[in-house]
Design a protein around this motif. Structure first.
Motif, short mmCIF file in Angstrom:
data_model
loop_
_atom_site.label_atom_id
_atom_site.label_comp_id
_atom_site.label_asym_id
_atom_site.label_seq_id
_atom_site.Cartn_x
_atom_site.Cartn_y
_atom_site.Cartn_z
N MET A 66 0.86 -1.21 0.00
CA MET A 66 0.00 0.00 0.00
C MET A 66 0.88 1.24 0.00
N ASN A 67 0.65 2.11 -0.95
CA ASN A 67 1.48 3.30 -1.06
C ASN A 67 0.74 4.53 -0.54
N SER A 68 -0.24 4.31 0.28
CA SER A 68 -1.08 5.41 0.76
C SER A 68 -0.22 6.54 1.32
N LEU A 69 -0.70 7.74 1.03
CA LEU A 69 -0.03 8.91 1.59
C LEU A 69 -0.02 8.88 3.11
N LEU A 70 -1.12 8.35 3.65
CA LEU A 70 -1.26 8.35 5.10
C LEU A 70 -0.20 7.48 5.75
N HIS A 115 2.84 7.20 5.27
CA HIS A 115 3.91 6.61 4.46
C HIS A 115 5.27 6.91 5.12
N ILE A 144 8.08 7.31 4.05
CA ILE A 144 9.01 8.20 3.36
C ILE A 144 9.00 9.59 4.00
N GLN A 152 -0.59 8.94 -8.15
CA GLN A 152 0.65 8.62 -7.46
C GLN A 152 1.76 9.56 -7.93
N VAL A 160 4.23 6.89 -4.30
CA VAL A 160 3.41 7.19 -3.13
C VAL A 160 2.10 7.79 -3.63
N GLY A 161 1.02 7.47 -2.94
CA GLY A 161 -0.28 8.02 -3.34
C GLY A 161 -1.21 6.91 -3.74
N ASP A 206 -4.37 6.94 -3.07
CA ASP A 206 -5.48 6.84 -2.12
C ASP A 206 -6.80 7.17 -2.82
N VAL A 224 -6.79 14.34 4.02
CA VAL A 224 -5.94 13.18 3.73
C VAL A 224 -4.53 13.41 4.27
N LEU A 225 -4.06 14.62 4.11
CA LEU A 225 -2.69 14.90 4.51
C LEU A 225 -2.57 15.27 5.98
#
Lengths: 214, 303
Positions: free
Chosen positions: A1-5, A7, A9, B82, B106-107, B109, B194-195
């Motif tokens: 899962m690459n979710s922003l939440l 992450h 990174i 992404q 990344v991304g 969602d 979200v952020l």
């Protein structure tokens, strides 16, 4: 899962060739055909072995090894399902971290009568490349831990007209006399590629973040 | 000639209309997929205002009637694009790139934006009706029940007078001039949401990646022209107004009568003290209006 939440990174800053994270990668040339044994060591203590087979007849000229454990989906190498084996022709092997927040180094040695160690990622050598991606705008200090050479890296915030620039990294060389530039600028997300001309170990660490000024 | 003629003044007729108008409650919810994004909606509407005019040609006109969108919940769900780190060439050669770094993306969602459209009004631009009479047999009435017993059970047959619209036209939902802003506000809100857990610098970074929000909205939803027009077309494509027009017409024409008479009509209802009730059968109810009043005529007995 690459979710922003959440992450990982976003929890990283800087890059270190002696302790690779998702923000750093090493490209190492392996020209001699043969069978190599590798050991990946994580800062958390985990360790795993892999085999790199360099076959002169193999058309692939590079292999990418995810130190965090994910096998690449084909492409530049073929992976044995039972053992972690990578195959390629003479070329380059890339050590990168595809996930998580752990820090890694890797050792590579010949698996023949000599059992000679040919590479330890904690000490880069001539022909290696260290690739870093810096995300958080600010001023960083790049240090060659081996020779104590230094340079200043400014990470500039991504602007509306910068997208095309992201496709190409900023290329800098590091030899026995130090970095080719004492100061250089990259854009947030843009790659920084340091071409190594002598033994080196590179740490890029933040001195001041741009948002510290606010 | 009819046996009985009843007249209701125009003023009283207006009260009857208001009574019905204020009882309309329309709601609907559904979802539909539009390729790269999904739309969910949930609406609730009531009617307000409206000046009643009775015409000598037998028609009733309602001017100034409004549909108030108490809630107009539209949400658009889509996948955030992404963005990737790496992927660039580490070892270029005159013959091409020998080593390209792996990409770390990344991304992706799935998020929903909820433009706030509550409280919008749509004018009912055309509401013209005549009166229609209907004979209603209560389906709840038990078979074989006498008229007296049905009256006591509350299930008598009825003559009903409905306001029967020839047409109901409601203007499109019109957030013109603000639709684009609503989407921009909603997109900013969802991105901030979200952020939310990220550090401020990471929020700024992702927003820098996303770029100007209007352009981002156009990219996400595939909008070729201006956002206002696109959003209004989207609301039109959901058929919210057309469905409401149908619902309003059916409400007046079929669901709630202006007035109704039980048949047979209890001239002297049954009560313990009145052991001999008197019921009069009603036949041939007709109703119309003129500029002064509503007039209903009915025959009495088995005519």
């Amino acid at each position: 899962m690459n979710s922003l939440l959440g992450h990982p990174i976003f929890s990283l800053s800087g890059a270190d060739s002696t302790a690779l994270t998702m923000l750093g990668a090493i490209v190492h040339p392996v020209d001699e055909p043969g069978v190599y044994g590798g050991t990946i060591v994580a800062a958390s203590g985990a360790q795993r072995d892999f085999t790199l087979v360099v076959d002169a007849n193999d058309v692939a000229r590079n292999a990418a090894i995810d130190l965090a454990g994910a096998r690449p989906p084909g492409g530049g190498c073929s992976c044995d399902a039972s053992a972690e084996t990578y195959r390629m022709g003479p070329g380059h092997v890339t050590f990168h971290v595809g996930s998580g927040v752990d820090r890694y180094h890797v050792r590579l040695g010949r698996r023949d009568a000599t059992d000679a160690e040919v590479f330890d990622s904690r000490l880069l050598c001539d022909g290696d490349r260290f690739a870093a991606t810096l995300l958080r705008p600010g001023r960083y200090r790049a240090t060659d831990l081996e020779h104590h050479h230094r340079a200043t890296v400014t990470v500039r915030r991504l602007g509306a007209r910068d997208r095309a620039l992201l496709r190409e990294p900023v290329r800098v060389s590091l030899g026995g006399r130090g970095f080719s530039k004492h100061e250089f600028e990259v854009i947030s997300l843009q790659g920084l590629l340091i071409e190594i001309g002598a033994k080196a170990a590179i740490r890029i660490e933040p001195e001041r973040f741009e948002d510290d000024d606010r | 000639m009819s046996h009985v003629t009843l007249a209701v003044s125009a003023a009283t007729f207006k009260h009857l209309f208001v009574f019905l108008r204020d009882r309309i409650s329309y709601s609907k919810s559904d979802s539909t997929s539009w390729g790269p994004f999904t739309v969910n909606y949930s609406v609730a509407v009531h009617l307000a205002d409206g000046d009643v005019t009775l015409n000598d040609d037998g028609t009733v006109e309602i001017a100034g009637l409004k549909a108030i969108w108490d809630s107009l919940g539209v949400s658009l769900s889509f996948t955030l694009p992404q963005w990737c780190v790496g992927g660039w060439c580490a070892v270029p050669t005159p013959w091409g790139c020998a080593v390209r770094l792996p990409e770390l993306c990344v991304g992706g969602d799935v998020v929903s934006i909820h433009p706030n459209l509550d409280g919008l009004e749509s004018k009912v631009t055309d509401f013209k009706a005549d009166l229609a009479t209907v004979y209603f047999t209560d389906p709840a009435r038990a078979p074989g029940l006498t008229d007296v017993a049905a009256e006591q059970a509350g299930t008598p047959n009825k003559w009903q007078i409905f306001l029967h619209p020839d047409r109901v036209l409601i203007e499109p939902i019109d957030p013109i001039g603000t639709a684009g802003n609503l989407l921009v506000e909603a997109m900013n809100a969802v991105i901030d949401d979200v952020l939310g857990p990220l550090p401020d610098w990471a929020k700024s970074l992702v927003k820098d990646i996303i770029g100007p929000i209007e352009g981002f909205i156009k990219t996400v939803f595939g909008i070729a022209d201006d956002i206002d027009t696109w959003f209004q077309n989207l609301l039109g494509d959901l058929n919210l107004v057309a469905d409401l027009e149908t619902a309003v017409a059916q409400y007046f024409a079929q669901q709630y009568p202006l007035h109704e008479f039980p048949d047979p009509y209890p001239m002297l209802p049954w009560e313990p003290a009145t052991p001999l009730p008197v019921f009069i059968p009603l036949r041939n109810l007709a109703a119309t209006v003129n500029s002064a009043e509503m007039v209903a005529t009915v025959d009495v007995g088995n005519v």
